[in-house]
Scaffold this motif. Structure first.
Motif, PDB file in Angstrom:
ATOM      1  N   ASN A   1       0.841  -1.364  -0.115  1.00  0.00           N
ATOM      2  CA  ASN A   1      -0.120  -0.058  -0.118  1.00  0.00           C
ATOM      3  C   ASN A   1       0.897   1.220  -0.050  1.00  0.00           C
ATOM      4  O   ASN A   1       0.430   2.281  -0.221  1.00  0.00           O
ATOM      5  CB  ASN A   1      -0.901   0.043   1.218  1.00  0.00           C
ATOM      6  CG  ASN A   1      -2.089  -1.013   1.042  1.00  0.00           C
ATOM      7  OD1 ASN A   1      -2.170  -1.489   0.158  1.00  0.00           O
ATOM      8  ND2 ASN A   1      -2.727  -1.540   2.208  1.00  0.00           N
TER       9      ASN A   1
ATOM     10  N   LYS B   1       2.854   4.452  -1.248  1.00  0.00           N
ATOM     11  CA  LYS B   1       2.740   5.136  -2.421  1.00  0.00           C
ATOM     12  C   LYS B   1       3.769   5.956  -2.564  1.00  0.00           C
ATOM     13  O   LYS B   1       4.229   6.889  -1.817  1.00  0.00           O
ATOM     14  CB  LYS B   1       1.331   6.187  -2.311  1.00  0.00           C
ATOM     15  CG  LYS B   1       0.188   5.569  -2.271  1.00  0.00           C
ATOM     16  CD  LYS B   1      -0.971   6.363  -2.113  1.00  0.00           C
ATOM     17  CE  LYS B   1      -2.350   5.655  -2.083  1.00  0.00           C
ATOM     18  NZ  LYS B   1      -3.609   6.536  -1.750  1.00  0.00           N
TER      19      LYS B   1
ATOM     20  N   THR C   1       4.344   7.526  -5.557  1.00  0.00           N
ATOM     21  CA  THR C   1       4.208   8.576  -6.505  1.00  0.00           C
ATOM     22  C   THR C   1       2.437   8.935  -6.314  1.00  0.00           C
ATOM     23  O   THR C   1       1.765   8.113  -5.610  1.00  0.00           O
ATOM     24  CB  THR C   1       4.354   8.263  -7.747  1.00  0.00           C
ATOM     25  OG1 THR C   1       3.718   6.855  -8.423  1.00  0.00           O
ATOM     26  CG2 THR C   1       5.815   8.008  -8.184  1.00  0.00           C
ATOM     27  N   ASP C   2       2.236  10.276  -6.785  1.00  0.00           N
ATOM     28  CA  ASP C   2       0.638  10.588  -6.514  1.00  0.00           C
ATOM     29  C   ASP C   2       0.048  10.272  -7.816  1.00  0.00           C
ATOM     30  O   ASP C   2       0.647   9.359  -8.752  1.00  0.00           O
ATOM     31  CB  ASP C   2       0.482  11.952  -6.310  1.00  0.00           C
ATOM     32  CG  ASP C   2       1.254  12.752  -7.229  1.00  0.00           C
ATOM     33  OD1 ASP C   2       1.532  12.369  -8.449  1.00  0.00           O
ATOM     34  OD2 ASP C   2       1.432  13.940  -7.053  1.00  0.00           O
ATOM     35  N   ARG C   3      -1.245  10.530  -8.177  1.00  0.00           N
ATOM     36  CA  ARG C   3      -1.866  10.202  -9.110  1.00  0.00           C
ATOM     37  C   ARG C   3      -1.289  10.606 -10.260  1.00  0.00           C
ATOM     38  O   ARG C   3      -1.608  10.157 -11.513  1.00  0.00           O
ATOM     39  CB  ARG C   3      -3.593  10.660  -8.993  1.00  0.00           C
ATOM     40  CG  ARG C   3      -4.271  10.067  -7.779  1.00  0.00           C
ATOM     41  CD  ARG C   3      -5.760  10.565  -7.833  1.00  0.00           C
ATOM     42  NE  ARG C   3      -6.251   9.974  -6.544  1.00  0.00           N
ATOM     43  CZ  ARG C   3      -7.672  10.354  -6.302  1.00  0.00           C
ATOM     44  NH1 ARG C   3      -8.196  11.265  -7.065  1.00  0.00           N
ATOM     45  NH2 ARG C   3      -8.144   9.736  -5.159  1.00  0.00           N
ATOM     46  N   ASN C   4      -0.736  11.764 -10.442  1.00  0.00           N
ATOM     47  CA  ASN C   4      -0.060  12.394 -11.606  1.00  0.00           C
ATOM     48  C   ASN C   4       1.073  11.709 -11.782  1.00  0.00           C
ATOM     49  O   ASN C   4       1.967  12.263 -12.783  1.00  0.00           O
ATOM     50  CB  ASN C   4       0.116  14.004 -11.325  1.00  0.00           C
ATOM     51  CG  ASN C   4      -1.339  14.477 -11.288  1.00  0.00           C
ATOM     52  OD1 ASN C   4      -2.494  14.241 -11.774  1.00  0.00           O
ATOM     53  ND2 ASN C   4      -1.328  15.592 -10.422  1.00  0.00           N
ATOM     54  N   GLY C   5       1.727  11.012 -11.196  1.00  0.00           N
ATOM     55  CA  GLY C   5       2.966  10.280 -11.276  1.00  0.00           C
ATOM     56  C   GLY C   5       4.187  10.939 -10.766  1.00  0.00           C
ATOM     57  O   GLY C   5       5.453  10.644 -10.880  1.00  0.00           O
ATOM     58  N   ASP C   6       4.012  12.019  -9.964  1.00  0.00           N
ATOM     59  CA  ASP C   6       4.887  12.880  -9.432  1.00  0.00           C
ATOM     60  C   ASP C   6       5.270  12.086  -8.062  1.00  0.00           C
ATOM     61  O   ASP C   6       4.624  11.637  -7.416  1.00  0.00           O
ATOM     62  CB  ASP C   6       4.118  14.545  -9.029  1.00  0.00           C
ATOM     63  CG  ASP C   6       3.967  15.095 -10.251  1.00  0.00           C
ATOM     64  OD1 ASP C   6       4.669  14.706 -11.262  1.00  0.00           O
ATOM     65  OD2 ASP C   6       3.064  15.915 -10.321  1.00  0.00           O
TER      66      ASP C   6
ATOM     67  N   MET D   1       5.854  11.468  -4.339  1.00  0.00           N
ATOM     68  CA  MET D   1       5.135  11.623  -3.052  1.00  0.00           C
ATOM     69  C   MET D   1       6.045  12.527  -2.243  1.00  0.00           C
ATOM     70  O   MET D   1       7.178  12.530  -2.023  1.00  0.00           O
ATOM     71  CB  MET D   1       4.594  10.590  -2.386  1.00  0.00           C
ATOM     72  CG  MET D   1       3.515   9.811  -3.115  1.00  0.00           C
ATOM     73  SD  MET D   1       1.871  10.805  -2.931  1.00  0.00           S
ATOM     74  CE  MET D   1       1.609  10.423  -1.144  1.00  0.00           C
TER      75      MET D   1
END
Length: 273
Positions: free
Chosen positions: A33, A35, A37-42, A44
């Motif tokens: 679980n 993460k 990277t975030d949803r934009n692929g940047d 975290m």
């Protein structure tokens, strides 16, 4: 009987395997679980909040500065997570070992000693509530050091913070850290500076001595030209003062005459009788 015993042993073994699988579930869950990277692929980012609080006196430490250094970055290989040294710590060769106890200052102290003079970190001042907040940090392992002690206290020992931090099967990207504060050191009041005496450009000058009236000239004793001076003695040696007075001489003379007259009178009176 033998078949029954075999079934019992098989059931016990199956139960043990189930227990092992259940105990391992949180680890697999947290590893899966995380993460990076975030949803934009940047990549975290996270936040580290440090609070300096003296439990003994029940008050926050004010003032001072905290500096953090990114020691390692998070790597995931084949589902396994690990820290890899980066930046100023790349190739330092210091064994990270077990990071379950990040409050252990021995590893943090070795990492701090490894830092080259002038190494740059992220600096934050400690506010009046004893808090220093570091935001928008890349994920990784961070070294926290107090580069300026709070007023009245020694600097806290360096410590490590993992970002994100695994807790109760979850990853925390907003981490709170409350290290043990340094020893209390009563503040000594500053001694006011003594005003300095202005110095003349030509150098320090000696204050002038006030003028005194000249003493009247004493009459000098004429030198005795007939008596040559002896070595080690003045030409006209003065007599030592003994404190003798001249007034008792006439008093004693008169007293003697009176006593003589009184005795002569008594002597004639006795003879007449």
């Amino acid at each position: 009987m033998k078949r029954t015993d075999l079934k019992k042993h098989a059931a016990a073994l199956l139960l043990m395997l189930c227990l092992l699988a259940v105990s391992a579930l949180p680890a697999f869950a947290t590893s899966a679980n995380i993460k990076l990277t975030d949803r934009n692929g940047d990549p975290m980012t996270g936040t580290i909040r440090v609070r300096l609080y003296d439990e003994a006196s029940q008050k926050a430490l004010r003032g001072g500065e905290l500096t953090i250094y990114r020691v390692a970055e998070v790597q995931r290989k084949n589902g396994d997570l690990s820290f890899e040294y980066c930046g100023d710590f790349y190739g330092c060769g210091i064994e990270l070992g077990d990071l379950n106890d990040l409050g252990d200052s021995s590893l943090a102290g070795r990492l701090l000693d490894y830092l080259a003079p002038g190494s740059e970190g992220t600096v934050q001042a400690v506010d009046n509530d004893g808090n220093a907040v570091f935001e928008d940090l890349e994920l990784g392992l961070y070294l926290v050091a107090q580069t300026k002690a709070s007023a009245g206290y020694k600097a806290v020992n360096p410590f490590l913070v993992s970002l994100p931090l695994a807790e109760d099967g979850q990853w925390l990207y907003d981490v709170d850290a409350s290290p043990k504060v340094g020893a209390y050191t009563p503040e000594t009041p500053e001694t006011p500076d003594t005003p300095s005496t202005p110095v003349s450009p030509d150098g320090p000058s000696t204050p002038a001595t006030p003028d005194f009236p000249d003493a009247p000239n004493e009459p000098s004793t004429p030198a005795d030209t007939d008596t040559p001076a002896q070595p080690g003695r003045p030409a006209n040696p003065a007599l030592p003062k003994t404190g003798q007075l001249n007034w008792p001489v006439p008093v004693m003379a008169v007293s003697g005459l009176l006593l003589f007259a009184f005795g002569w009178t008594l002597d004639r009176r006795y003879r007449t009788v």
